[in-house]
Design a protein around this motif. Structure first.
Motif, mmCIF file in Angstrom:
data_model
loop_
_atom_site.group_PDB
_atom_site.id
_atom_site.type_symbol
_atom_site.label_atom_id
_atom_site.label_comp_id
_atom_site.label_asym_id
_atom_site.label_seq_id
_atom_site.Cartn_x
_atom_site.Cartn_y
_atom_site.Cartn_z
ATOM 1 N N PRO A 62 0.837 -1.200 0.000
ATOM 2 C CA PRO A 62 0.000 0.000 0.000
ATOM 3 C C PRO A 62 0.873 1.251 0.000
ATOM 4 O O PRO A 62 1.998 1.228 0.523
ATOM 5 N N ARG A 63 0.353 2.332 -0.569
ATOM 6 C CA ARG A 63 1.090 3.605 -0.639
ATOM 7 C C ARG A 63 1.290 4.175 0.772
ATOM 8 O O ARG A 63 2.257 4.896 1.036
ATOM 9 N N VAL A 64 0.317 3.878 1.637
ATOM 10 C CA VAL A 64 0.422 4.326 3.039
ATOM 11 C C VAL A 64 0.395 3.081 3.934
ATOM 12 O O VAL A 64 -0.144 2.040 3.530
ATOM 13 N N PRO A 65 0.953 3.170 5.151
ATOM 14 C CA PRO A 65 1.101 1.972 6.017
ATOM 15 C C PRO A 65 -0.195 1.588 6.713
ATOM 16 O O PRO A 65 -0.327 1.716 7.941
ATOM 17 N N GLY A 66 -1.154 1.121 5.916
ATOM 18 C CA GLY A 66 -2.413 0.713 6.516
ATOM 19 C C GLY A 66 -3.285 -0.025 5.522
ATOM 20 O O GLY A 66 -3.013 -0.044 4.319
ATOM 21 N N ALA A 67 -4.335 -0.629 6.068
ATOM 22 C CA ALA A 67 -5.305 -1.356 5.239
ATOM 23 C C ALA A 67 -6.617 -1.438 6.001
ATOM 24 O O ALA A 67 -6.628 -1.412 7.232
ATOM 25 N N LEU A 68 -7.702 -1.537 5.242
ATOM 26 C CA LEU A 68 -9.033 -1.623 5.845
ATOM 27 C C LEU A 68 -9.570 -3.032 5.612
ATOM 28 O O LEU A 68 -9.370 -3.608 4.534
ATOM 29 N N ILE A 69 -10.223 -3.576 6.632
ATOM 30 C CA ILE A 69 -10.974 -4.817 6.436
ATOM 31 C C ILE A 69 -12.440 -4.408 6.471
ATOM 32 O O ILE A 69 -12.893 -3.779 7.442
ATOM 33 N N HIS A 70 -13.171 -4.714 5.419
ATOM 34 C CA HIS A 70 -14.518 -4.188 5.187
ATOM 35 C C HIS A 70 -15.480 -4.504 6.328
ATOM 36 O O HIS A 70 -15.622 -5.647 6.744
ATOM 37 N N LEU A 71 -16.088 -3.446 6.859
ATOM 38 C CA LEU A 71 -17.077 -3.555 7.958
ATOM 39 C C LEU A 71 -16.509 -4.354 9.124
ATOM 40 O O LEU A 71 -17.208 -5.125 9.794
ATOM 41 N N HIS A 72 -15.220 -4.115 9.368
ATOM 42 C CA HIS A 72 -14.522 -4.844 10.445
ATOM 43 C C HIS A 72 -13.609 -3.886 11.195
ATOM 44 O O HIS A 72 -13.900 -3.535 12.352
ATOM 45 N N GLY A 73 -12.557 -3.390 10.521
ATOM 46 C CA GLY A 73 -11.650 -2.474 11.215
ATOM 47 C C GLY A 73 -10.475 -2.090 10.354
ATOM 48 O O GLY A 73 -10.379 -2.473 9.188
ATOM 49 N N VAL A 74 -9.579 -1.339 10.942
ATOM 50 C CA VAL A 74 -8.401 -0.825 10.227
ATOM 51 C C VAL A 74 -7.140 -1.366 10.888
ATOM 52 O O VAL A 74 -7.122 -1.617 12.095
ATOM 53 N N THR A 75 -6.129 -1.589 10.071
ATOM 54 C CA THR A 75 -4.821 -2.023 10.559
ATOM 55 C C THR A 75 -3.774 -1.038 10.054
ATOM 56 O O THR A 75 -3.768 -0.701 8.868
#
Ligand SMILES: CSC[C@@H](O)[C@@H](O)C(=O)COP(=O)(O)O
Ligand SMILES: [Zn+2]
Length: 206
Positions: A160-173
């Motif tokens: 990812p371009r930024v240090p993170g990712a989303l899990i849909h309708l769950h949360g962010v890492t």
């Protein structure tokens, strides 16, 4: 637990719990202990009162190296292991369940969430004047191993371009090279989520 990663992880968990991001045992936090192992929150533990006995040491294959009696590693340890494997300078990973992260799941398209072109993205390592940054959004499979497999496939192609990712309708890492950087990255992503939600509300005039 002086300068024990577990001390810093427990403090971060109290901080995020106080923000409403880790309610009802939600979320999990980890930190590398050395090149081959990392400490991770034990599964199902209340995040406002973690102690040393609420952390499990696991290796790069997700095998338990050290666990207090009755403690299992987070059910989402495979996601942390995947990130550590793909991002060599990631030494701390925070996964939380904020309301804003979940509302933003509704704004995602084709597995991507376009972040707002804000000055704040500079704090996520994007120096561009008019940044066009998409955060990866992963399907929230019941089987966590499938989420980790999807992330592995995605990150093998490109990080990812930024240090993170989303899990849909769950949360962010979010992750970073140390505790402060990982917290900054999580705060900045959560700021972007709040902005997106409030911008949508203004747009629909509720
Ligand atoms: C409140 S249930 C949340 C869990 O299903 C999971 O998404 C989570 O973030 C915490 O799982 P855990 O196994 O306790 O680390
Ligand atoms: Zn979770």
């Amino acid at each position: 637990m002086q300068d024990d990663p577990r001390t810093h992880l427990a403090a971060a968990a109290r901080d995020f719990y106080a923000r409403g991001w880790m309610l009802g045992t939600a979320g999990n936090l980890s930190a590398r202990s050395d090149t081959d192992t990392f400490w991770i929150t034990a599964s199902g533990r209340p995040k406002d009162r973690l102690a040393a006995g609420d952390f499990v040491l696991v290796d790069r294959q997700g095998q338990v190296v050290q666990a207090p009696p009755g403690r299992q590693p987070s059910a989402e340890a495979a996601i942390h292991e995947t990130i550590y494997r793909h991002v060599p300078d990631a030494r701390v990973i925070f996964h939380v369940h904020s309301i804003e992260a979940n509302l933003c799941g509704h704004f995602a398209r084709q597995g991507r969430l376009r972040l707002p072109p804000l000055e704040m993205l500079k704090g996520l390592g994007v120096p561009d004047a008019e940044p066009q940054v998409d955060l990866p959004v992963f399907a929230n499979h019941l089987n966590v191993a499938r989420i980790a497999e999807d992330m592995d496939r995605e990150f093998t192609g490109a990080l990812p371009r930024v240090p993170g990712a989303l899990i849909h309708l769950h949360g962010v890492t979010a992750w970073g090279p140390d505790f402060l950087a990982a917290r900054h990255h999580l705060e900045l992503l959560e700021y972007c989520f709040r902005y997106l939600v409030q911008a949508k509300i203004l747009a629909i005039g509720v």
